[in-house]
Design a protein around this motif. Structure first.
Motif, short mmCIF file in Angstrom:
data_model
loop_
_atom_site.label_atom_id
_atom_site.label_comp_id
_atom_site.label_asym_id
_atom_site.label_seq_id
_atom_site.Cartn_x
_atom_site.Cartn_y
_atom_site.Cartn_z
N MET A 1 31.50 23.89 25.21
CA MET A 1 32.37 24.99 24.78
C MET A 1 32.37 26.13 25.80
SD MET A 1 34.16 24.56 22.16
CE MET A 1 34.60 26.15 21.51
N HIS A 3 31.73 26.03 28.87
CA HIS A 3 32.38 25.58 30.09
C HIS A 3 33.89 25.78 30.01
CE1 HIS A 3 32.21 23.67 33.85
NE2 HIS A 3 32.92 22.62 33.49
N ILE A 4 34.41 25.46 28.84
CA ILE A 4 35.86 25.59 28.65
C ILE A 4 36.28 27.06 28.73
CG2 ILE A 4 37.77 25.23 27.04
CD1 ILE A 4 36.14 22.90 25.90
N THR A 7 36.60 28.33 32.23
CA THR A 7 37.63 27.77 33.10
C THR A 7 39.04 28.19 32.67
OG1 THR A 7 37.66 25.78 31.80
CG2 THR A 7 36.32 25.75 33.78
N MET A 10 40.87 31.07 34.61
CA MET A 10 41.22 30.64 35.96
C MET A 10 42.53 29.87 35.96
SD MET A 10 37.60 29.39 37.49
CE MET A 10 38.27 28.84 39.02
N GLU A 11 42.62 29.01 34.95
CA GLU A 11 43.81 28.17 34.89
C GLU A 11 45.06 29.04 34.65
OE1 GLU A 11 43.40 24.79 32.41
OE2 GLU A 11 45.55 24.53 32.25
N GLY A 14 45.97 30.89 37.66
CA GLY A 14 46.51 29.99 38.68
C GLY A 14 47.92 29.53 38.41
N THR A 15 48.26 29.25 37.14
CA THR A 15 49.55 28.61 36.89
C THR A 15 50.53 29.47 36.10
OG1 THR A 15 48.77 27.66 34.85
CG2 THR A 15 48.48 26.33 36.83
N VAL B 3 34.50 17.59 27.20
CA VAL B 3 34.32 18.87 27.88
C VAL B 3 34.33 18.77 29.40
CG1 VAL B 3 32.71 20.80 28.19
CG2 VAL B 3 33.24 19.97 25.89
N VAL B 6 37.89 18.35 30.78
CA VAL B 6 38.73 19.56 30.71
C VAL B 6 38.34 20.53 31.80
CG1 VAL B 6 39.35 21.54 29.28
CG2 VAL B 6 39.11 19.29 28.25
N ALA B 7 37.02 20.63 32.02
CA ALA B 7 36.55 21.57 33.02
C ALA B 7 36.94 21.14 34.43
CB ALA B 7 35.04 21.69 32.92
N PRO B 10 41.02 21.98 36.00
CA PRO B 10 41.48 23.20 36.66
C PRO B 10 41.00 23.32 38.10
CG PRO B 10 40.49 23.70 34.54
CD PRO B 10 40.25 22.27 34.81
N LYS B 13 43.25 21.54 40.15
CA LYS B 13 44.55 22.21 40.27
C LYS B 13 44.47 23.42 41.18
CE LYS B 13 46.74 20.88 36.01
NZ LYS B 13 46.94 21.26 34.64
N LEU B 14 43.34 24.17 41.00
CA LEU B 14 43.21 25.38 41.81
C LEU B 14 43.08 25.03 43.29
CD1 LEU B 14 40.84 27.58 39.65
CD2 LEU B 14 43.20 28.09 40.30
N ARG B 17 46.67 24.21 44.80
CA ARG B 17 47.69 25.10 44.24
C ARG B 17 49.02 24.75 44.90
NH1 ARG B 17 48.40 30.05 41.70
NH2 ARG B 17 50.25 31.08 42.50
N ALA B 21 50.33 23.10 39.90
CA ALA B 21 50.49 24.39 39.22
C ALA B 21 51.96 24.61 38.86
CB ALA B 21 50.00 25.50 40.14
N GLU B 24 52.94 22.61 35.89
CA GLU B 24 52.56 23.17 34.59
C GLU B 24 53.43 24.36 34.23
OE1 GLU B 24 48.82 23.77 33.11
OE2 GLU B 24 47.98 21.87 33.78
N PHE B 29 57.81 26.63 30.99
CA PHE B 29 59.19 27.13 30.85
C PHE B 29 60.02 26.20 29.99
CE2 PHE B 29 58.44 29.83 34.67
CZ PHE B 29 58.73 31.03 34.04
#
Lengths: 443, 314
Positions: A1, A3-4, A7, A10-11, A14-15, B3, B6-7, B10, B13-14, B17, B21, B24, B29
């Motif tokens: 948890m 960790h999520i 992050t 940041m996401e 970034g997007t 977990v 998911v971690a 990103p 992705k980062l 970039r 990105a 997404e 949109f």
């Protein structure tokens, strides 16, 4: 948890859309909105078409006076039985909503057939809301229809529909009330006689307010004013098209109306009443005399809807010094100019206005065809009204046939009510109405 | 289990970039697009279009070339003598109906907040007028007020208060007040619910403390209840003022603007100009002025509310 949670931001950074992106998109959307809105007028702008003479059509009609909803549904189902490839959907509205709904629905071409009042062909025809059907009008109809009917959908020698409801206001009276007050019905031949009779009815205690009218701030008020204006020899406009109702007969008509209220002869609810309110008061036996359209005769004589059934008689409009012209309150069925099924719409209209259909429903509304009045079956349907109609329909008075009639009517309604509720003397109210009307009519 | 996955995403992705990105963002949109289209179609477009139409002398609902008049329709509003009459009616309607609804609504809410028997029943009962469509409410009151066979005259006669039928909708000023009464009957419910919700957020120990300090019920109401209710009152005041300023349907059904234009409001007048007279340019200008007036009212209220809150903090 944990960790999520670390992050996620940041996401997003970034997007996610930057301020510049948001501003660009928002600004672009705003500009696009403004530019898209820049075409003035409204709607798709698509113009109508003849269509294949088949398909689904939609009609806008009235649920008030004239033919009843039940009558119109019956007529429509027999039409559909004879024309199975045309499906008709009916929308009913009160008269007061008919004009505005027709206008609002015009750009989208929602309706293929619309019922129009005698006062609208100038407006709807010139603004191309209803189609010019002059080329479809058989020349013979001009001879076969009564004069008042032919004039109904006409403006500047063009036809914008086919007459369907031929009507004027008649004087209805309660025979039992008159007998009780020992008033001779022959007295009701003139407006002077009507006032005398009203005084006698009031004095004898038969009715507290012998007269009831539809004088709400609405077109119904103008119909009654038109009847009286004609009887007192007035006109709406003079020969050069300038307002003339503020002179002579126009003023006398309004003074007559106001006086009948102050004398307690007219029911004070009249200033808040439409035709249906008049019918209810008369049918409840709370008025001895009333002006109304043809339809009231059948309903006031129907024991299911009236407490005075069997006691209702009808006369043509009483005479004044200027004669006895009845207000032309006729209506026509028109093809919407934006309709994509104009041929199917025309088929439906010609069926509804045809002599056999009109003759069958003569009790609700008298036919537009001359021959119907010699048809024993029609006369039998509504003998009392037919007898009066034969005399009255030959003598009708039109309200001004101008493009912005509605605006003028609104002005007149407000000023006539100003006089009726005692806010202004009749002459001043009409002078004010004339000034505003002159501005609306232009040079 | 999921977990670490998911971690990891990103970071990837980062690091790259660019296409990921943007992908997404595009997806975001895309998800927003339906809502944006709806907002564009039913809010932004009509608002912009009405403004554009208000700059032209549009006198038909159909497309065409109409003369550009700039702000001519707006200046015409202020030269229109009838406009001032309907503006006066609207201001009166707004002030009186909102004021009456607020006073009555607060009183009823206080009553419903008290420990009554079958409180749930009384609270449900209050919803009824508000649940009624305005058109039905208008028709209902039109019958009640009828001078010939209306229930109100019948009641007055039965109670031996008046034997002469009153024409409730027969004179301009009386009619306006009777329409206001019908509007108050319907819309007090919403005020009751806002105030009731506000009352339930006030902790009871505050009243207890006030009582211990010797405060009377009256001073507890003025010094405790009312200041703490200020946010709820402000919200409901904004909502009701805006609604009252735009009043249309109840007028349309009950009086049609009569007698003698005594019940014509700005919104009703706008409708008449736009649809009955087909003066769409002029009608659009009137509609925009309503928007400006409502916006100004909302700003004033919100400012007052903010000042009130600031004062409360201090």
């Amino acid at each position: 948890m944990d960790h999520i949670e670390t992050t996620q931001p940041m996401e997003l950074v970034g997007t996610g859309p930057t301020r510049r992106v948001v501003l660009t998109v928002g600004g672009g959307l705003g500009l696009a909105t403004f530019l898209a809105a820049c075409g003035v007028g409204g709607g798709s702008g698509a113009s109508g078409g003849a269509g294949s003479g088949k398909g689904a059509i939609r009609a806008l009609v009235m649920k008030q006076a004239g033919y009843s909803e039940e009558d119109i549904r019956k007529m429509t189902s027999t039409f559909q039985a004879a024309n199975p490839d045309i499906k008709v959907t009916l929308d009913f509205v009160a008269y007061e909503a008919l004009h505005d709904k027709t206008v609002a629905a015009a750009p989208a071409g929602t309706y293929d057939v619309v019922l129009i009042d005698v006062i609208w062909p100038a407006e709807f025809g010139t603004k191309k809301i209803v189609a010019d059907v002059s080329s479809k009008w058989p020349a013979s109809w001009k001879e076969q229809m009564l004069g008042g009917a032919v004039a109904t959908p006409q403006y500047n020698s063009h036809f914008y529909g086919v007459p369907w409801i031929l009507d004027t206001k008649y004087l209805f009276f309660n025979t039992a009330h008159l007998a009780k007050a020992k008033v001779d019905a022959a007295q009701l031949d003139t407006w002077d006689g009507v006032l005398k009779a009203a005084r006698a009815l009031k004095a004898s205690g038969v009715t507290k307010y012998p007269l009831v009218w539809s004088w709400q701030q609405a077109e119904a008020l103008i119909c009654d004013y038109t009847t009286l204006l004609g009887a007192f020899g007035g006109t709406f406009l003079d020969g050069s098209g300038k307002p003339a109702f503020q002179h002579g007969g126009g003023v006398q008509a309004l003074e007559f109306m106001h006086q009948s209220i102050t004398d307690g002869l007219t029911n004070p609810t009249s200033t808040q009443s439409l035709e249906e309110d008049v019918r209810r008061v008369f049918s409840a036996g709370q008025a001895s005399m009333a002006m109304n359209w043809t339809y009231m005769f059948g309903m006031a004589n129907d024991p299911k809807q009236s407490q005075v059934a069997g006691d209702v008689a009808v006369l043509q409009t009483p005479a004044g010094p200027g004669g006895r012209p009845g207000v032309n309150g006729s209506m026509a069925l028109a093809v919407s100019a934006q309709s994509q099924h104009q041929d199917a719409a025309w088929k439906y209209i010609t069926y509804l206005t045809s002599p056999p259909v009109q003759d069958k429903f003569a009790l609700s509304s008298l036919p537009v065809w001359k021959s119907s009045y010699d048809d024993a079956a029609v006369v039998k349907t509504n003998p009392a009204v037919v007898e009066q109609a034969k005399k009255q329909l030959a003598d009708l008075i039109l309200r001004p046939q101008v493009k912005n009639y509605n605006a003028i009517s609104l002005v007149l309604q407000a000023e006539i009510q100003n006089a009726l509720v005692g806010k202004k003397p009749a002459q001043q109210a009409l002078n004010d109405a004339a000034d505003k009307t002159a501005t609306l009519l232009g040079p | 289990m999921s977990v670490p996955q998911v971690a990891a995403a990103p970071v990837k992705k980062l690091g790259a970039r660019g296409s990921g990105a943007r992908g997404e963002a595009r997806f975001a949109f895309l998800l927003l697009l339906p809502a944006a289209l709806v907002v564009f179609g039913v809010v932004l477009y009509p608002v912009a279009r009405t403004f554009v139409v208000s700059l032209f002398a549009v006198d038909s609902p159909l497309p065409g070339s109409y003369p550009f008049v700039g702000l001519g329709n707006y200046t015409r509003v202020f030269r229109d003598p009838d406009f001032y009459g309907v503006l006066g009616n609207t201001m009166y309607f707004t002030l009186v109906s909102t004021g009456a609804e607020l006073i009555l609504g607060t009183a009823v809410a206080l009553l419903l907040n008290a420990p009554l028997r079958a409180r749930w029943f009384w609270r449900s009962l209050v919803v009824l007028p508000w649940a009624l469509p305005t058109i039905v409410n208008g028709a209902l009151w039109r019958w009640i007020y009828n001078g010939q066979y209306g229930a109100l005259n019948g009641l007055l006669e039965a109670l031996h208060i008046s034997s002469t039928p009153v024409q409730w909708l027969g004179s301009p000023f009386l009619a306006l007040n009777m329409v206001i009464a019908a509007d108050v009957w319907k819309n007090t419910s919403i005020v009751v619910f806002f105030i009731l919700a506000g009352l339930q957020t006030i902790p009871s120990d505050l009243y207890e403390a006030a009582r211990i300090d010797g405060a009377s019920a009256w001073s507890a109401f003025w010094r405790l209840t009312l200041p703490l209710l200020a946010p709820s009152i402000a919200v409901v005041l904004v909502l009701r003022t805006i609604e009252a300023f735009k009043v249309f349907d109840i007028i349309y059904v009950m009086t049609g603007g009569g007698p003698a234009s005594g019940t014509q409001t700005v919104a009703f007048y706008t409708y008449l100009q736009a649809f009955s007279n087909q003066l769409f340019g002029y009608g659009s200008a009137l509609a925009y002025l309503i928007v400006v007036a409502v916006f100004a009212l909302a700003m004033v209220y919100l400012r007052l509310l903010r000042q009130g809150q600031m004062a409360g903090v201090e």
